[in-house]
Structure formats: structure tokens, C-alpha cells
Design an enzyme around this catalytic site. Sequence first.
Site, mmCIF file in Angstrom:
data_model
loop_
_atom_site.group_PDB
_atom_site.id
_atom_site.type_symbol
_atom_site.label_atom_id
_atom_site.label_comp_id
_atom_site.label_asym_id
_atom_site.label_seq_id
_atom_site.Cartn_x
_atom_site.Cartn_y
_atom_site.Cartn_z
ATOM 1 N N HIS A 18 -18.577 5.792 -2.567
ATOM 2 C CA HIS A 18 -17.657 4.903 -3.275
ATOM 3 C C HIS A 18 -18.115 3.455 -3.294
ATOM 4 O O HIS A 18 -18.098 2.806 -4.338
ATOM 5 C CB HIS A 18 -16.254 4.979 -2.657
ATOM 6 C CG HIS A 18 -15.601 6.310 -2.795
ATOM 7 N ND1 HIS A 18 -15.697 7.265 -1.802
ATOM 8 C CD2 HIS A 18 -14.849 6.842 -3.795
ATOM 9 C CE1 HIS A 18 -15.014 8.342 -2.189
ATOM 10 N NE2 HIS A 18 -14.500 8.116 -3.386
ATOM 11 N N GLU A 88 -16.060 3.866 4.784
ATOM 12 C CA GLU A 88 -17.465 3.818 4.392
ATOM 13 C C GLU A 88 -18.178 2.583 4.934
ATOM 14 O O GLU A 88 -19.362 2.659 5.287
ATOM 15 C CB GLU A 88 -17.570 3.918 2.867
ATOM 16 C CG GLU A 88 -17.031 5.254 2.360
ATOM 17 C CD GLU A 88 -17.329 5.532 0.892
ATOM 18 O OE1 GLU A 88 -17.942 4.671 0.219
ATOM 19 O OE2 GLU A 88 -16.930 6.621 0.413
ATOM 20 N N ARG A 176 11.719 -5.584 -6.189
ATOM 21 C CA ARG A 176 11.763 -6.151 -7.540
ATOM 22 C C ARG A 176 12.318 -5.077 -8.481
ATOM 23 O O ARG A 176 11.921 -3.913 -8.374
ATOM 24 C CB ARG A 176 10.367 -6.561 -8.016
ATOM 25 C CG ARG A 176 9.733 -7.716 -7.285
ATOM 26 C CD ARG A 176 8.369 -8.038 -7.911
ATOM 27 N NE ARG A 176 7.772 -9.243 -7.358
ATOM 28 C CZ ARG A 176 6.890 -9.270 -6.350
ATOM 29 N NH1 ARG A 176 6.517 -8.126 -5.781
ATOM 30 N NH2 ARG A 176 6.401 -10.412 -5.922
ATOM 31 N N ARG A 230 9.964 -15.331 -2.396
ATOM 32 C CA ARG A 230 11.098 -14.501 -2.779
ATOM 33 C C ARG A 230 12.427 -15.146 -2.411
ATOM 34 O O ARG A 230 13.489 -14.646 -2.802
ATOM 35 C CB ARG A 230 10.969 -13.122 -2.122
ATOM 36 C CG ARG A 230 9.662 -12.385 -2.449
ATOM 37 C CD ARG A 230 9.484 -12.123 -3.947
ATOM 38 N NE ARG A 230 10.537 -11.290 -4.463
ATOM 39 C CZ ARG A 230 10.599 -9.955 -4.310
ATOM 40 N NH1 ARG A 230 9.621 -9.322 -3.655
ATOM 41 N NH2 ARG A 230 11.589 -9.268 -4.830
#
Length: 276
Positions: A18, A88, A176, A230
Site C-alpha cells: 500500500h 506497513e 453534525r 463547535r
Amino acid sequence: MKFVSADRPQTEEGYQYHIACKPGDVARYVLLPGDPERVPKISALWDEAREIAFHREYRTHTGKYKGVPISVTSTGIGGPSTAIAIEELAAIGADTFIRVGSTGAIQPGIEIGDLIIAKAAVRLEGTSKQYVRVEYPASADYEVTLALIEAAETLGVRYHVGITASTDSFYVGQARPGLNGYFPSFAKHLIDDLRQAKVTNFEMEAATLFTLANIYGLRAGCVCAVFANRVTNEFGKAGEKEAALVASEAVKILAEWDEEKEKKGKKYWFPSLRKL
């Protein structure tokens, strides 16, 4: 390219499927932003850097910061891709990770552009649950956390230390409303519940990072720039460079402490070690 196993898709040389990196490509200290575009922004702050790989969401640069070998690999968004990066990168020699991200503050007194250093994470995501039972704590390494604090102090930036909540959802999972106003009752009370428990912020990767690092005997920390408030319902991109500088400076500090531990024959760093 021939991969030797479906269990661990890598070549005989250790090239990872990956992240597209092999042993020798990355330093032991790796910064982990989510956004691949943040990688060159971070490495531009170093003495030197070169691009190693860019495959899928995983972009890797390696170089030096104040003489210390350092790497940065983007993880993409969320726990699943973060876990792949950790698996990895650790397989090719990395052992110390610092997430460099953005976050939303849920406590008063935290401003857009401030930094939040996470000492632990609430595991509201699902990836860490694939590795270990839910009671297992997601805690940052104390050395990495202290190095981040010292770096923030040295650079003179505004910062806070607290517990983050890591989610798998940017919208409903962080209280949200979703599309067309979808807003289930459990989401409506989430911020109030976390705020009472003194949780400082939302983000999406720290819980996975901390959990895997502890399971595998690695070190991990997290510093995020506050993009969302927030409490006041403000949003703005600020503090990104400061977070990158703090993380890079923390690597320099950790390298000094690691050298000191090795010279003194100690496994753990502690403040009075220099007096021994």
C-alpha cells in the site's frame, strides 16, 4: 512485482503493497498527516527532503530536520487507512509516530488555530475494535507527548493538552446533522456528554494510532490544529504550519532523549536522567 504472501503483501525485499516503500526508505520517526497535500508542506520545513513514494492516499517524504532523519507519510482519512500505514511503516523500521492533523474543539477557551496535543483518545471508531477488545485504552506514549509539549513551549505557540474523541464519521458521528437534516437522538447529545467528561476535541485517527502503537510496542503521539470550534460554530484553516513545526521539533527532542537513554543505559526517559 512479485508479492510473497497474501497474509502480508510485500516483496522479498520488504516493499510494502500500500505505501510503496521498503526498508531504508523511511526514518524511525514518522509524521502522519491525513492529507497527501500536507506532506510537501511539512517536509518544506526541514533541512532537506525527497519524495519516496505516492501510491493511493499514501505519500511519503524522507529527509532531515535539524540533522535528525525524519519521514512523513499521509494516511488518508480515518482509522482503516491509518492502520494500514502503521502496519506497513512499522514493518520497514519505523517505531515512533506523530499524527499531525486538524481537529474540532468542543470545549470553551480553545480558539481557531490553537493546537491540541492528545494524551489519549475515546475509541468511537471501529478500526481499533478489529484489533482488541473495547476496554483496551487508546493512550499516547508519554515520551512523545512530553516532547510535543516541550516543542510547543519552545516555539511559543498556543496549545492545549487533552483527550480527543476519534470517530469514523465527520458528520453525524461528530454530532453534525447529515443530509436533509438527518440527526438521530444519540448524535444530538454526543457533544454534551463528551464535554462533561472533559473531552477536548474530535478527529478521526488518533484512537487507531494509539491502540496499534501500544499493541505493537511502538511510540505514538498526536498534535492537531483547531480548524473547527463547535462552541462558537466557527470554521477556518489555521495552525497547520504550527502543528507541523511542533511535530518536527518534537522529533528532534525525542532523538536527543533517545540518545541520552542509550548512553545512560536506560529504557525510559525521565526528567532527572541528565543528572545521572
